[in-house]
Design an enzyme around this catalytic site. Structure first.
Site, PDB file in Angstrom:
ATOM      1  N   SER A   1       0.783  -1.095  -0.033  1.00 14.50           N
ATOM      2  CA  SER A   1       0.058  -0.009   0.027  1.00 14.50           C
ATOM      3  C   SER A   1       1.008   1.379  -0.185  1.00 14.50           C
ATOM      4  O   SER A   1       1.681   1.389  -0.913  1.00 14.50           O
ATOM      5  CB  SER A   1      -0.922  -0.234   1.398  1.00 14.50           C
ATOM      6  OG  SER A   1      -1.996   0.630   0.840  1.00 14.50           O
TER       7      SER A   1
ATOM      8  N   ASP B   1      -1.459  14.852  12.662  1.00 15.52           N
ATOM      9  CA  ASP B   1      -1.500  15.913  11.826  1.00 15.52           C
ATOM     10  C   ASP B   1      -0.626  15.981  10.616  1.00 15.52           C
ATOM     11  O   ASP B   1      -1.367  16.389   9.667  1.00 15.52           O
ATOM     12  CB  ASP B   1      -1.047  16.958  12.865  1.00 15.52           C
ATOM     13  CG  ASP B   1      -1.832  17.331  13.987  1.00 15.52           C
ATOM     14  OD1 ASP B   1      -3.141  17.232  13.894  1.00 15.52           O
ATOM     15  OD2 ASP B   1      -1.429  17.718  15.048  1.00 15.52           O
TER      16      ASP B   1
ATOM     17  N   HIS C   1      -7.399  -6.132   0.234  1.00 11.65           N
ATOM     18  CA  HIS C   1      -6.192  -5.285   0.238  1.00 11.65           C
ATOM     19  C   HIS C   1      -5.018  -5.907   1.117  1.00 11.65           C
ATOM     20  O   HIS C   1      -3.841  -5.569   0.965  1.00 11.65           O
ATOM     21  CB  HIS C   1      -6.553  -3.909   0.736  1.00 11.65           C
ATOM     22  CG  HIS C   1      -5.632  -3.027   0.608  1.00 11.65           C
ATOM     23  ND1 HIS C   1      -4.917  -2.500  -0.419  1.00 11.65           N
ATOM     24  CD2 HIS C   1      -5.188  -2.026   1.862  1.00 11.65           C
ATOM     25  CE1 HIS C   1      -3.894  -1.650  -0.117  1.00 11.65           C
ATOM     26  NE2 HIS C   1      -3.990  -1.271   1.390  1.00 11.65           N
TER      27      HIS C   1
END
Length: 248
Positions: free
Chosen positions: A72, A168, A227
């Site tokens: 990924s 963040d 996945h």
């Protein structure tokens, strides 16, 4: 060298590393991406930056050539490194990801918002803290397997429960993480794109771009895998990887 995906850590690939070594792969290295696991946090979270992290690690360890396997986000980092520095990469395995833009960003944004809004009182035992976090994530993250995966990032630091991933930086760079940098010069080495047959992440629409950047690529699907191919069909995954490695 094994590179994990978004919200993961090198622990996700420990079983894979052990099985590859048992299968005769030679030495295997697993690492935490920046802003993940126990790696340092940084406000920058691009594939160019993550590729440089791996390059610096290889240099520091005196590794002049390696076989890169990435899942990924880790697959996109591996592709970026192979395209930037083909001299360092003997061959490449991209697990369930293409060199194109991936899923809608909104899904991941909602996971990050849900993780940020988890509130856990200090001093709870770990099992109770996990249960509480699970309950708070459930309305947004319906899939239990995905919640368990996200919860691997909940850690206790000096009596407070925090997320060890840098939420963040990840949310700030979601567009970069879902996209793929622009490259013009292809990677000349052997490449394997190993997808799950039940996952949409390597589709026939991606074949022209895979072919353009990785002219020696093979695309192979593992039947019945989603996945997280290495978790869904572990034995088949290990066999496919070992078959692609050069003879010892």
């Amino acid at each position: 060298v094994l590179l994990h995906g978004l919200f993961g850590s090198r622990a996700n690939l420990h079983a894979v590393a052990k099985a590859l070594v048992r299968g005769g792969s030679g030495r295997v290295l697993t690492l935490d991406a920046r802003n993940h696991g126990t790696s340092p946090h940084s406000p920058l979270m691009t594939y160019e930056a993550m590729s440089l992290d791996v390059q610096h690690l290889l240099t520091g360890l005196g590794i002049t050539k390696c076989i890169l396997l990435g899942h990924s986000m880790g697959g996109k980092t591996a592709m970026t490194l192979a395209l930037q520095r083909p001299d360092l990469v003997e061959r490449l395995i991209s697990v369930d990801i293409s060199p194109t833009s991936t899923t809608p960003i909104s899904e991941f944004s909602s996971y990050i918002s849900a993780m940020k809004s988890v509130k856990i009182p200090d001093g709870l035992p770990r099992s109770a803290a996990r249960q509480l976090a699970d309950d708070q994530l459930r309305p947004v993250v319906q899939h239990p397997q995905l919640r368990q995966f996200l919860l691997t990032n909940l850690v206790e630091v000096e009596g407070h429960y925090v997320w060890r991933v840098n939420l963040d930086a990840i949310s700030h760079h979601l567009v970069d993480i879902m996209n793929f940098p622009v490259f013009h010069k292809p990677y000349p080495g052997p490449a394997l794109f190993l997808g799950g047959s039940d996952s949409p992440y390597i589709s026939s629409q991606d074949y022209p771009e895979i072919q353009r950047l990785f002219p020696k690529a093979d695309v192979h699907y593992i039947a019945g895998a989603g996945h997280i191919v290495h978790q869904d069909k572990f034995e088949e995954f290990i066999t496919a990887v070992l078959n692609f490695l050069p003879p010892p």
